[in-house]
Every structure is written in structure tokens, then in C-alpha cells.
Design an enzyme around this catalytic site. Structure first.
Site, PDB file in Angstrom:
ATOM      1  N   HIS A 145      -6.436   2.054  -8.053  1.00 35.41           N
ATOM      2  CA  HIS A 145      -7.334   2.716  -7.408  1.00 35.41           C
ATOM      3  C   HIS A 145      -6.776   2.647  -5.878  1.00 35.41           C
ATOM      4  CE1 HIS A 145     -10.367   1.855 -10.196  1.00 35.41           C
ATOM      5  NE2 HIS A 145     -11.026   2.778  -9.440  1.00 35.41           N
ATOM      6  N   GLY A 146      -5.753   2.069  -5.557  1.00 33.73           N
ATOM      7  CA  GLY A 146      -5.237   2.123  -4.168  1.00 33.73           C
ATOM      8  C   GLY A 146      -4.216   1.131  -3.812  1.00 33.73           C
TER       9      GLY A 146
END
Lengths: 461, 424
Positions: A310-311
């Protein structure tokens, strides 16, 4: 214009036009990053053919490794280089060693996490002999770059999308109506609810000043609704546009906040990613086949990497670890209380609303980890939630009127979908009720159009 | 021939058209119900509820103005009366000349500036405080008010208030276009920096009476609209002109959404995440207005002070845009970002828009500090009494390089000195 042209063209020309439209769509963000999609497309197309042609295990593995390393290399460099170099420098600093980490100010290409995973699933399926490679390079290129799902999913499987590209598509009335409804509903969730809640969430999470426990609680609940509406809204729009073109994409969300357990949640939330992680990571590393400890290890590894996907920040990793822990502990608790549940099944069933509410609370805390801007904020906000101080708000603004109305619609419609298990439940309503329902959705959408627009959250991945 | 697929298709189409018909009926009935339930009150002085306002924000500007402006001043709403420069200046000058205060300070700006003016009044009872402002007034309104006011104005200190979010309003000529939802009727000229000078375009309607006349004079009204179309970036016929669709709640909501889109577009033309675009004509013009304000004030022997309100959404971009101009030209200023972080919600009061009273008080104190450090108080012998202890430090006196500190004692002492010195 694309749609009119599409309807008028024959099948093969439709595919070429869609490919061109997809590249033009992507280059509207930044034309330079088309090169990355192109690299991924060329490498995976040829490695897939090479894998198919070779019977030697070593060579097949080497080609697969080439495909995976190319895609992960692109992803790793553009998404994670900065994070890892900073973290490494910080780690050395903790031991008193100063190293100069080279900052490159790398721009994150939109959708890179999605299309790299999509193309990797293709070559892995070819390697596992679950699929034959695409004959036509341009058809394969369309599979990689198909614009409705290119920038924020769902992560499509080749076995689902490629046959639809190969075969001619009949545009039916049902598909068209359903497509229009999905686009409207997706826009509604994004514009009315997600954008409407964003101001309140940002006010609390981005403030340098004092917040109250109620501010944190409300902002976290709002964020859980914001990210759901933002992401599922985009997925709905992607599915709706695809339906208008005659394509069926996979359903990415199935009213996830009505889940009563972590395992059910991951069968309802971002389904394309959770299935990808299950099929290409969790099961190959052993899944639940080698005892409790290894199951625990595999769950933790899968969910941690899922968080990292996700990041490039520690809070995403913490979020992944948190869900890994939830899944692991749930397994233990479920096995311990299995007999008790079976003995009191009716009571257990009656307690469903309570279980849903309890699990929603756990999910919300996970979103706090996801949204927080720093570890300090995670600790501070968690402290405020545990040691609840007072029942007044300090800074959180009220969501717009249209958003409040929109939330009532969302709860009502999602609840019906959950009860019936059918996302087209509204088709059973009488025409006057359906007509009024659509009119209300459009009316509230128009109301919500005056909310300040925000970017789609998942575009950042 | 297999007729069943054809029949199926026909049934689906019939179902579609039935649902579509009910959809249209639904839209019309929602629109009509909301129109009937949430009409604006007949009395323009009655404050509508928040929900009534919500469904009426999107009424066209022309219809709003026609509702607000009655045949007489008494039948005209307070909003329509506010902000007109000529009226305000005439009234304030009358009041200022009769003031028995020792000193006078005039604030030009908008509500943020007004609040600081009120705070200043509380901490400095010696001062006669004048406020010339308009609802959400952009810098061109304030500058024009100052330049019209300066000759007759006996104030010793002029304060030019600039609100970060109103800078983009410099591309407009009337509060009716920049504030679409609550259209304020007042007008002001538009300034542009062209060929190394400030080019000014005056509105053909410069007072409320002219605007009232234009509502019954088609020629004047059309001329006014034409001028707005040529000069005012916020003007848009879709938002401005009244038509039958003003009665549709749905159409009002669409219009409101469009106005927000337009405002965002104008703002994005001069503002990015990195700050104001200093090469844009708007910011160059703003700098020239500030510079001109300062030099005109000094030329007339007055103290200029620039007040920067860095409000939410604008970080300290306003300060950064004007910083080098203010410091290079030694223009005294007070910037809110030094006292209240613009993006901290705790800086704002109950309305979540204006700064808290404590912050206004601090800004007022900063103004007083500037006055103390730059200006020796003017005493009128015949007015007599000083009511507070003040320390003044005067660093330089023109070219004489005299530095001295003077302490003035408290009340009941008549001071004979009559001259005031403004030290640059």
C-alpha cells in the site's frame, strides 16, 4: 467519443482502439511513465512465451525470475527506494554512524502497484501451466493497460480478462443499465461521501495542534468510511465503464464492513489483492499446511507485505502486521471456541450484529494505523482512544449535509446487499421504488458536487 | 423464428422506460417538494435557517440582487448596503472629524481586519478607530478605499488588511461575483500592472443608488453586465443571469457546484502547493498596490502598516509572496502566521473561519508595538490629558541621527508639544 467509436468498430479494431485510448488515458497523468508499462508488457509477453516453450525446469524458473525481478524491480525502485534508503540511514544513525543517503526525488508512477502485480500473475499462471500465453502482443498489451482498471484496480487475472479481449463482445441492455448504475453509484460514493468526509479527517490527522479523544474517534470512523467509499467507488466506476464496453471485471468489494471476523473481512475487502496475495504468496510459501507456527509465520509475512504494497511508509507495514495478528489470533480463538459455538449456534447467530460491531471497531483501529502521518501520531491517538478524555470535540468539523444524507443511503443499500447477498438486489424493487431510488441517488449526487474534490486515495498506490 | 429473445428484449426495454419514467417523476417531485418547503422568507431582514439557505445558495446573482435591493435604503438588505466605498468614506469622515480621541487609525480590509480593529480599540482607548471594509473585500477594494480616503482623512496611521483567500478576488469588480452564495452588491475597481504602471478600470456602477437604478434600466444593466464580462474573471452568464430555472432546486445545486468549480479554477491559476505564482499579474499587481499604499501614506506624513491574514488553506503563502517587498522597502507589517499557524484548527473560533479573539488581540498588540517603535504620539495641547504611561524609543530623526528616549508621565499632565514626527 471513445464509446461511440467503440460501438461502431468491429471486434479487432475495438481492441486496438481500446489500447490506444488506454495509453492516451495513462499519458494524461505523465507520458514518461508509459515507458514503464511498455517495459513490463514486453518483458512479460516474451518471458511467458519462453516459459511455455521450455520444458526444462531450470530455464522455466529463470524466465519466471526475469519477469518477477523486472516487475518488482520497477516497483521497488519507483515506490520503495526512498523509503528503504531513509530507513537504512536512520538505522545506522541510531548506532552512531552517519551515512549519506542519496535522495533521488523519484516520482511515483500512478497505478504501478496494480499493473506490475497483474502482469506477474500472468507469468506465474503460465509457469504453473494454468494458462496459455497470449498469441497477439497487442491483445496482451491491452490486458496490461486496460484503462478502466489500470490506475486503481481491480487487479485482474489473465484467465478472466484475456478471453474477453480475444472474443467478440455483445453489448446487452442489462450490461448497459448495470454499467450506468455502477458508474453513478461509484461517483456517489466518491463525490458525496469520500470527498465530504475528507475535510473532517484531514483536519484531525493533519493538525499540528491539540485534538480531543472524540475528534480522534470520529475522524478514524470517518476515515474508515472515506477509504471504503473512495476505493470501492473507483472500483464501481471501473466495473461500470467496463460493462459499457462489454467487459466483466471482478467484484472488488462485497460490503466488507458487515464482516464479523478478519478472515471474512479479507474475503470482502479489496478482493483482487487479497486473492492475489493468497494465491501467489501465502499458498506457495506453505499456507496453513505445515502446522500452527508456520501458518502464523505465513500469515504474518503475507499481511506485512500486503501492508507494504500500500505504501512506502512504516504505518502501512504496521497496518499489515496488525491485520496479520488479527487473522492469526482469530484462528486460535476460533479453534478454541469451536465446540462452544457449535453447542450454542443459535445464540452465536443472534450475536451477529454485536460481532459485526466489535470487528468494525478493530478494523477502525487498523485504519488509524493506516492514516496516521507518523509513529508519534499513532501513539498519541491510540493513547487518546484508550484513555478517553471527555466527550467534547475540539476541532473536527461536521461533514457536509449531502454527506450525511449520502451515508444514510450507503448504510441502507449496503445493508440490503448484505442481507440478500446480491449486489443487484434493487432489481427486485417495483419500478416506482426503483425510479425514486435512482432519482434520490442522482439528487444527492448533485448536492454532493459542491463538496471540495479530492484525489482518489488509491491512486497514490 | 424464436420470438422469445425478442420478447425478452421488448420486456426489458419496457421495464427500462417504466423505471425511467418513474425516475423523471421522482426528480420532479423531489425538486417541487424542496422548492415549496424551503422558500426564502418574504422579509429580507429575516434570517433564513441553514437548510433554507442551503437550497437557495444556487439562485442566480441577478435574482439575489433584485431580492436584496428595495426601492429605498430602508427596504434594502444590510448585505446589499455593505462595502460601498463612497458611502462608507463619507460617513466615516464625518465621524472622525468629531472624534475627541488623541489619535486616529483607519483600517481598510474585510471582516478579519475589522476584528483586529475592534481588538485594537479595546487596548488603545486613546485612538479613534475607523474601519472601511466590505464583506470578503479583496485588496483592490481596500486600496481604492484608501486612495479615495487619504486626502481628507485625518488619521495618523493607515492599516491595509489583506486576506490570503481574497487575493484571487483581485480579478473581480464586485462582491456579487466573488461571493456567489451570498452575493454582496458592492463594487470596486480592478487594477492591473501593465507597462510598468497600475492600470485601473472603474466600475460603471459605483454606488447603491446606481445599482438600484440599473435594476429598472435595461440599458444600464446590460452595460454593467458587459463590463463585468470583459473585466471580471468571476463573471459567468450561467451564474449571473436570472432565468426560469432559478425556481428549480436541482438547477440551483448544479449552479452552486459550477460556481465552486469556477472559483477553484481561478484560485489554481495563481496558487499551487508551493505558494502564490509570483509571476502572475495578480501577485505583481498586489505588490504594486502595497508599495503604492506605503509610499502614498508616507508622502502624506502618515504611518502605513500592512496586515497579513494568512487564513486556512493558504499556509503562509501570502506572507512569503510579500515578504521581500515589505522588508526591502521597510514597510511595517504584522503577519498572522507568526501568531496563529494557518493550518491549525485551534487557531480558529467557533465559526471555524475567523481567528480566535485571543489571536486578534495579539495582532492588535503587534500593531501597537509598531506604532510605538515608529511613531511619536501627536498631542494636541488643547485636548490635554494623556491617560497611560508609554515609553518611546526614537532611533533616527531624519538626518540628524539623534537618539533619545522619552518617557511621558501619566494623566493630568498637559503637554505643550504640538508637532508630531513620523520617523521612517
Amino acid at each position: 467519443m471513445v464509446y461511440i467509436l467503440y460501438v461502431l468498430l468491429p471486434h479487432h479494431k475495438q481492441n486496438r482502439m481500446l489500447l490506444l485510448a488506454s495509453y492516451v488515458f495513462y499519458s494524461a497523468w505523465d507520458w514518461r511513465f508509459l515507458s514503464l508499462i511498455f517495459i513490463s508488457t514486453v518483458v512479460d509477453y516474451h518471458t511467458a512465451h519462453a516459459i511455455e516453450k521450455n520444458n526444462q525446469a531450470t530455464k522455466r524458473r529463470l524466465y519466471l525470475l526475469l519477469s518477477i525481478s523486472t516487475n518488482l524491480g520497477l516497483l521497488g525502485f519507483f515506490k520503495y527506494y526512498g523509503f528503504f534508503s531513509e530507513s537504512l540511514a536512520h538505522l545506522f544513525f541510531m548506532f552512531g554512524v552517519q551515512i549519506d543517503n542519496v535522495t533521488l526525488n523519484i516520482v511515483l508512477p500512478v497505478g504501478i502497484s496494480f499493473y506490475t502485480f497483474q502482469t506477474m500473475s500472468y507469468t506465474i499462471d503460465i509457469y504453473n501451466r494454468k494458462l496459455k500465453p497470449a498469441d497477439n502482443f497487442l491483445d496482451f498489451a491491452l490486458f496490461v493497460a486496460f484503462f478502466p482498471q489500470l490506475v486503481a484496480g481491480p487487479i485482474e487475472r489473465a484467465k478472466n480478462l484475456l478471453p474477453q479481449i480475444y472474443n467478440s463482445r455483445n453489448l446487452t441492455l442489462d450490461q448497459t443499465f448495470r454499467g450506468i448504475y455502477l458508474i453513478l453509484w461509484g461517483l456517489f460514493k466518491k463525490v458525496v461521501i469520500a470527498d465530504g468526509l475528507a475535510t473532517a479527517v484531514n483536519t484531525v490527522y493533519n493538525t499540528p495542534g491539540t485534538v480531543s479523544s472524540v475528534d480522534v474517534l470520529l475522524a478514524t470512523v470517518y476515515f474508515s468510511l472515506q477509504i471504503y467509499c473512495d476505493f470501492s467507488g473507483y472500483s464501481d466506476i471501473a466495473r461500470g465503464v467496463s460493462k459499457l464496453l462489454g467487459f466483466e471485471l471482478i467484484i472488488n468489494f462485497k460490503v466488507p464492513y458487515f464482516s464479523d471476523s478478519p478472515s471474512e473481512f479479507w474475503r470482502r475487502w479489496h478482493i483482487s489483492l487479497s486473492e492475489w496475495l493468497r494465491d501467489y504468496l501465502y499458498i506457495p510459501i506453505g499456507g496453513n499446511r505445515h502446522g500452527v507456527f508456520k501458518t502464523f509465520r505465513n500469515l504474518m509475512l503475507t499481511m506485512t507485505l500486503g501492508g507494504l504494497w500500500h505504501g512506502a511508509a512504516w504505518n502501512f507495514i504496521f497496518w499489515g502486521i496488525y491485520h496479520g495478528l488479527l487473522l492469526s489470533f482469530y484462528r486460535i480463538i476460533a479453534s478454541l471456541f469451536k465446540k462452544s459455538v457449535q453447542a450454542n449456534f443459535n445464540f452465536f447467530k443472534l450475536m451477529l450484529p454485536v460481532r459485526v460491531l466489535v470487528f468494525f471497531t478493530f478494523t477502525c483501529f487498523g485504519w488509524l494505523l493506516f492514516r496516521a502521518n507518523s509513529i508519534e501520531q499513532i501513539l498519541s491517538f491510540t493513547n487518546k482512544l484508550i484513555f478517553f478524555e471527555g466527550f467534547q470535540t475540539i476541532i473536527i468539523p461536521q461533514p457536509p449535509f449531502a454527506t450525511i444524507i449520502g451515508l444514510i443511503f450507503l448504510i441502507f443499500l449496503d445493508f440490503f446487499e448484505y442481507l440478500t447477498g446480491n449486489d443487484k438486489f434493487y432489481n427486485r424493487f417495483y419500478p416506482p421504488i426503483r425510479g425514486y431510488l435512482y432519482a434520490s441517488i442522482v439528487f444527492v449526487l448533485i448536492m454532493g458536487m459542491s463538496n471540495a474534490p479530492e484525489k482518489f486515495i488509491y491512486f497514490a498506490f | 423464428m424464436d420470438i422469445f429473445p425478442e420478447m425478452k428484449k421488448f420486456c426489458r426495454l419496457r421495464e427500462f422506460f417504466t423505471v425511467f419514467l418513474w425516475y423523471i417523476i421522482g426528480m420532479v417531485s423531489i425538486d417541487l417538494s424542496l422548492y415549496i418547503l424551503f422558500q426564502l422568507p418574504e422579509d429580507i431582514f429575516e434570517e433564513p435557517s441553514a437548510i433554507v439557505n442551503y437550497f437557495n445558495y444556487g439562485i442566480s446573482v441577478e435574482k439575489k440582487l433584485r431580492r436584496q435591493i428595495g426601492p429605498t435604503i430602508e427596504s434594502t438588505s444590510l448585505l446589499a448596503r455593505a462595502g460601498w466605498i463612497n458611502n462608507n468614506i463619507d460617513n466615516k469622515q464625518k465621524n472622525a472629524n468629531t472624534s475627541d480621541k488623541l489619535q486616529s487609525i483607519t483600517f481598510y480590509g474585510m471582516s478579519f481586519t475589522n476584528k483586529i480593529a475592534e481588538a485594537f480599540k479595546k487596548i488603545s482607548p486613546n485612538f479613534s478607530v475607523r474601519k472601511i471594509s466590505g464583506p470578503g473585500a479583496p485588496p483592490n477594494h481596500s486600496y481604492f478605499a484608501f486612495s479615495k480616503d487619504i486626502k481628507a482623512n485625518q488619521s495618523d496611521i493607515f492599516v491595509f488588511g489583506i486576506l490570503a483567500s481574497s487575493v484571487e478576488g483581485m480579478m473581480s469588480m464586485t462582491g456579487a461575483t466573488i461571493g456567489f452564495e451570498g452575493a454582496a452588491a458592492y463594487t470596486y475597481p480592478i487594477y492591473r500592472w501593465k507597462h510598468n504602471e497600475l492600470e485601473v478600470t472603474f466600475p460603471i456602477i459605483s454606488n447603491l443608488d446606481d445599482l438600484r437604478k440599473s435594476l429598472t434600466n435595461d440599458q444600464l444593466w446590460i452595460a454593467w453586465e458587459d463590463q463585468l464580462e470583459s473585466n471580471d474573471s468571476y463573471y459567468c452568464p450561467f451564474l449571473f443571469k436570472k432565468n426560469i430555472l432559478d425556481s428549480s432546486v436541482i438547477f440551483r445545486l448544479i449552479r452552486r457546484a459550477w460556481s465552486k468549480h469556477k472559483i477553484n479554477k481561478i484560485r489554481d491559476s495563481i496558487l499551487s502547493a508551493d505558494g502564490f505564482d509570483e509571476k502572475s499579474n495578480t501577485i505583481v499587481t498586489l505588490k504594486m498596490l502595497v508599495k503604492s499604499f506605503s509610499s502614498k501614506a508616507i508622502k502624506n506624513g502618515k504611518l502605513p502598516i500592512v496586515l497579513l491574514h494568512n487564513n486556512r488553506g493558504y499556509h503562509n503563502h501570502l506572507f512569503l509572496a510579500l515578504k521581500s517587498l515589505l522588508e526591502t522597502n521597510d514597510i511595517p507589517y504584522v503577519s498572522s502566521h507568526e501568531i496563529a499557524p494557518p493550518e491549525d484548527p485551534n487557531s480558529y473560533g467557533a465559526d471555524n473561519y475567523h481567528f480566535k479573539n485571543e489571536i486578534d488581540d495579539k495582532m492588535a498588540h503587534k500593531i501597537l508595538e509598531i506604532i510605538h517603535s515608529r511613531y511619536k504620539t501627536k498631542f494636541h495641547a488643547d485636548r490635554g490629558l494623556i491617560e497611560e504611561v508609554e515609553h518611546f524609543r526614537l532611533n533616527q530623526l531624519d538626518n540628524k541621527n539623534i537618539t533619545y528616549t522619552t518617557t511621558f508621565l501619566t494623566s493630568r499632565i498637559k503637554v505643550k508639544c504640538k508637532e508630531s514626527l513620523y520617523i521612517t
